[in-house]
Design a protein around this motif. Structure first.
Motif: not given
Length: 244
Positions: A176-181, A231-237
């Motif tokens: 999830v982090i990588a796809f967003n990055g 991941c949680g911080k990224m998704v929330w943002r």
């Protein structure tokens, strides 16, 4: 040991993954297909890596640097494969959005894209658990357990299950982090995933030391928690930005 012990070890390794599958993935056929294709892809990659390293085995068990090289090459290979997996996903996403435009349906929402990444990451984690843990658990269903001299505090099967759970967590949410990055072009997210992957792999080398599992397991779970927090911080943002 008994059948109940073997089932318990299996549930330690894959119980949270099963819960995530039932609560999130199972309701959408496309996510199930993503999970299955991702699991197959990463299993094939691990089989290829094992075939490449087969010619160098057995490694010297008295030193750890050959294993460090093995882990390094494996992480590099898998991270390159992750980028390729994302490129295929982006082409598929464009096709789905184009189809939605033709039939006057809404495009993929941000939550849908994150769930697809989650399914891909869960496939990666499950393949890791199957390859490195479940394949070793067959003897745990028998009448006895097994200990190794370097980690006499815990049964070998329990250590394998606990380590597998940590890697399943790291791989699942790292995707999830990588796809967003990749989609946002955020270097922090792009670098976080391979760094945490490599660090987690290298930490397992601590198990070669006497009593090393007592140190390596907490370190692995610290990395798993860091992955969850990031991941949680990224998704929330992203969700807050999308809502506003």
């Amino acid at each position: 040991m008994t059948v109940s012990a073997g089932i318990g070890y299996t549930l330690i390794a894959l119980g949270p993954s099963l819960s995530l599958f039932i609560s999130v993935i199972a309701h959408k056929p496309f996510l199930i297909l993503t999970l299955l294709s991702s699991t197959l892809l990463w299993l094939i990659s691990l089989i290829l890596l094992s075939a490449l390293w087969r010619g160098f085995l057995p490694l010297n068990s008295t030193v750890s640097w050959p294993y460090a090289i093995l882990i390094l090459t494996s992480v590099i290979f898998q991270e390159v494969l992750r980028v390729l997996f994302w490129k295929v996903y982006r082409r598929l996403e464009d096709m789905l959005d184009a189809f939605a435009d033709r039939v006057s349906k809404p495009r993929l929402y941000l939550a849908d894209k994150m769930q697809i990444a989650l399914a891909g990451g869960l496939g990666h984690g499950i393949s890791h658990a199957v390859f490195f843990c479940l394949s070793l658990l067959t003897p745990s269903f028998g009448p006895a357990t097994y200990f190794v001299d370097r980690c006499s505090q815990l049964p070998f099967f329990l250590v394998s299950a606990i380590i597998a759970l940590a890697f399943v967590t790291i791989h699942t949410f790292s995707m999830v982090i990588a796809f967003n990055g990749y989609s946002e072009g955020k270097k922090v997210d792009q670098y976080f995933v391979p760094v945490i992957h490599l660090a987690a792999g290298m930490v397992t080398l601590v198990n070669f030391a006497s009593g090393g599992c007592v140190i390596s397991i907490p370190l692995l779970y610290i990395m798993a928690i860091l992955t969850l927090i990031h991941c949680g911080k990224m998704v929330w943002r992203r969700l807050m930005e999308n809502r506003s």
